[in-house]
Design an enzyme around this catalytic site. Sequence first.
Site, mmCIF file in Angstrom:
data_model
loop_
_atom_site.group_PDB
_atom_site.id
_atom_site.type_symbol
_atom_site.label_atom_id
_atom_site.label_comp_id
_atom_site.label_asym_id
_atom_site.label_seq_id
_atom_site.Cartn_x
_atom_site.Cartn_y
_atom_site.Cartn_z
ATOM 1 C CB CYS A 54 95.136 86.372 77.940
ATOM 2 S SG CYS A 54 95.907 86.805 79.491
ATOM 3 C CD GLU A 68 78.434 89.544 79.982
ATOM 4 O OE1 GLU A 68 79.149 90.474 80.436
ATOM 5 O OE2 GLU A 68 78.463 89.197 78.789
ATOM 6 N N GLY A 127 87.661 94.478 71.957
ATOM 7 C CA GLY A 127 88.680 95.531 72.095
ATOM 8 C C GLY A 127 88.646 96.503 70.926
ATOM 9 C CE LYS A 140 80.488 95.056 81.092
ATOM 10 N NZ LYS A 140 80.154 93.697 81.580
ATOM 11 N N GLY A 152 89.888 91.698 77.527
ATOM 12 C CA GLY A 152 88.885 90.799 76.956
ATOM 13 C C GLY A 152 89.291 90.399 75.562
HETATM 14 P P1 NAD Z 1 84.778 89.603 76.028
HETATM 15 O O1 NAD Z 1 85.524 90.514 75.140
HETATM 16 O O2 NAD Z 1 83.623 88.865 75.484
HETATM 17 O O3 NAD Z 1 84.198 90.412 77.288
HETATM 18 C C1 NAD Z 1 85.031 91.162 78.138
HETATM 19 C C2 NAD Z 1 84.218 92.252 78.807
HETATM 20 O O4 NAD Z 1 83.752 93.171 77.820
HETATM 21 C C3 NAD Z 1 82.988 91.767 79.550
HETATM 22 O O5 NAD Z 1 82.852 92.519 80.740
HETATM 23 C C4 NAD Z 1 81.862 92.103 78.566
HETATM 24 O O6 NAD Z 1 80.619 92.304 79.193
HETATM 25 C C5 NAD Z 1 82.372 93.389 77.969
HETATM 26 N N1 NAD Z 1 81.815 93.745 76.652
HETATM 27 C C6 NAD Z 1 81.271 92.917 75.714
HETATM 28 N N2 NAD Z 1 80.888 93.641 74.635
HETATM 29 C C7 NAD Z 1 81.202 94.940 74.888
HETATM 30 C C8 NAD Z 1 81.068 96.159 74.164
HETATM 31 N N3 NAD Z 1 80.544 96.197 72.931
HETATM 32 N N4 NAD Z 1 81.512 97.306 74.726
HETATM 33 C C9 NAD Z 1 82.077 97.303 75.944
HETATM 34 N N5 NAD Z 1 82.219 96.179 76.698
HETATM 35 C C10 NAD Z 1 81.802 95.005 76.164
HETATM 36 O O7 NAD Z 1 85.883 88.648 76.636
HETATM 37 P P2 NAD Z 1 85.680 87.431 77.621
HETATM 38 O O8 NAD Z 1 85.030 86.337 76.825
HETATM 39 O O9 NAD Z 1 85.034 87.868 78.896
HETATM 40 O O10 NAD Z 1 87.198 87.052 77.978
HETATM 41 C C11 NAD Z 1 87.960 86.255 77.167
HETATM 42 C C12 NAD Z 1 88.931 87.077 76.337
HETATM 43 O O11 NAD Z 1 89.713 87.915 77.178
HETATM 44 C C13 NAD Z 1 89.933 86.236 75.601
HETATM 45 O O12 NAD Z 1 90.071 86.681 74.275
HETATM 46 C C14 NAD Z 1 91.237 86.455 76.361
HETATM 47 O O13 NAD Z 1 92.401 86.274 75.644
HETATM 48 C C15 NAD Z 1 91.093 87.854 76.816
HETATM 49 N N6 NAD Z 1 91.953 88.099 77.976
HETATM 50 C C16 NAD Z 1 93.086 88.851 77.806
HETATM 51 C C17 NAD Z 1 93.936 89.077 78.876
HETATM 52 C C18 NAD Z 1 95.174 89.909 78.728
HETATM 53 O O14 NAD Z 1 95.660 90.403 79.728
HETATM 54 N N7 NAD Z 1 95.693 90.097 77.545
HETATM 55 C C19 NAD Z 1 93.632 88.551 80.111
HETATM 56 C C20 NAD Z 1 92.480 87.784 80.252
HETATM 57 C C21 NAD Z 1 91.628 87.585 79.162
#
Ligand code: NAD
Length: 507
Positions: free
Chosen positions: A300, A194, A249, A191, A244
């Site tokens: 990140c 969005e 997480g 997934k 994410g």
């Molecule tokens: P996010 O957590 O909002 O979303 C990430 C994904 O999770 C999306 O596909 C979203 O639709 C999905 N999601 C949202 N709620 C969910 C739920 N309840 N259950 C399952 N899936 C769900 O993150 P974002 O805003 O897309 O990305 C930014 C974040 O990602 C930042 O905190 C960044 O640090 C982190 N990030 C980490 C790394 C790493 O490798 N450590 C790399 C890139 C981004």
Amino acid sequence: MTELTLIAAFEAVDHGAFEGRHLIGGAWRGSEDGATFDRLSPSHGILVSRSAQGGAQETEAAIQAARAAFDSGIWSQATGKSRAAVLLKVAELIERDAEKMARLETLETGKPITQALGEVSGAADLWRYAAALARTMHGDSHNTLGPDMLGVVLKEPIGVVSIITPWNFPFWILSQKLPFALAAGCTCVVKPSELTPSTTVMLGELLIEAGLPAGVVNIVLGYGKPVGALMAEHPAVDMITFTGSTAVGRSIAAAAAGTLKKVALELGGKNPQVIFPDANLDDAADAITFGIYFNAGECCNSGSRIIVHEDVAEAIVERVVALSRKVAFGDPLHPETQVGAIVSKAHQQKIDGYVREAVAAGAQVRLGGAALQIEGLPGEFYQPTVVSGVTPDMAIAREEVFGPVLSVLTFRSLDEAVALANDAAYGLSAGVWSENVHTCLDFARRAQAGTVWTNTWMDGFPELTFGGMKQSGLGREIGPYGLEEFLEVKTVAMRIGRTRAPWVKTR
Ligand code: NAD
């Protein structure tokens, strides 16, 4: 404002909307209820893509397709050679289509076209590296257990893997996970965010073209709820790997706990770069500037806080401010742009909120600190921003700003620098600048971070494993450890000959 380097809109964008559908069991399909969602470009405001919006029904179908494909053995029992052949073909096809994919990635994310192209074509190398692992992975043998025993440790694919990715590096992050899961023999449900679904759909087309059997990779488009949440809790899924935010997480780990499936998390970071007085200040200033503005700070690995020795703090800030004025902000489709748009209006306001709060608490804005207008573009941009006088208790020093905003803190001794660097809930990456190798090594060993860079920032290679300590995550990606995540370990203990003494005394 005239003191910044800005690039105005330079071409009229006539881009038909990309239509994204789910890939389930080898077939492309819309949602049962016909629902769709739109992505408008954060830089140009135009409609970039219209995607099928998945619900519980599509997610369930995708999981069942991945389960059936895994259990059939069509991929899980395929030879390493045949898995590698598909992965190598995918790498070739990614390179063929890189420009097309990069343009869509730029329009959905707002990132500069040269960086989108680097991300997509660089990702092809991850597929090639994973192909090499598919052929060379192996377990262990134990030939020291006595003349009548032999032990072997087998590596097996873990099973069905859910993969959930974010919007900041949609194609790269998917390629940190998917080819490694496939090299291991797993089947997957993916997934994408969005906000950035389309390059994942394009990859799905390439997987089919490369000959991946139906059902091995399934894609469901849509929101975290219900799609992502179901992928995390479903009993037919054996592992979930998520990149994410730390907040999501945590909710994924909780949802996965119901079935005790394996969880791998790549989360946020508040990554420090520590600059000692004997560092090459020009090199450090350039890397600091790169570390904070790359991907508009929506990264990140963003080097979002620098911890500078008091003796050189002013010299570093002056250099970084001067360099910041030369970084080209503007139209992400222009080949010279280095920093594009912020992903959404809401996110831009969040970035600005951190700066306002820091100023109210006594910090000083040395450059920027406000939204940016780019001529001819309606989208969201933010000025290159340097904030000094930051103290460790401020939110800007502790939380992910995820924007082009650098926080400057100072130190007096190595011990204080280490303490400040480690004073964070996160532990993703850290950097140290010094001409003294002893200082660099001492810092590297004491830093609580999954990656430490010395006299450089953000270099990465498929061979070098990546991941976070503390609240930056669980597990590791890429490199040999990246493959291990997707493998189960099974011990087989074998007796040679009829040497086993009976346990039950029959006489
Ligand atoms: P996010 O957590 O909002 O979303 C990430 C994904 O999770 C999306 O596909 C979203 O639709 C999905 N999601 C949202 N709620 C969910 C739920 N309840 N259950 C399952 N899936 C769900 O993150 P974002 O805003 O897309 O990305 C930014 C974040 O990602 C930042 O905190 C960044 O640090 C982190 N990030 C980490 C790394 C790493 O490798 N450590 C790399 C890139 C981004």
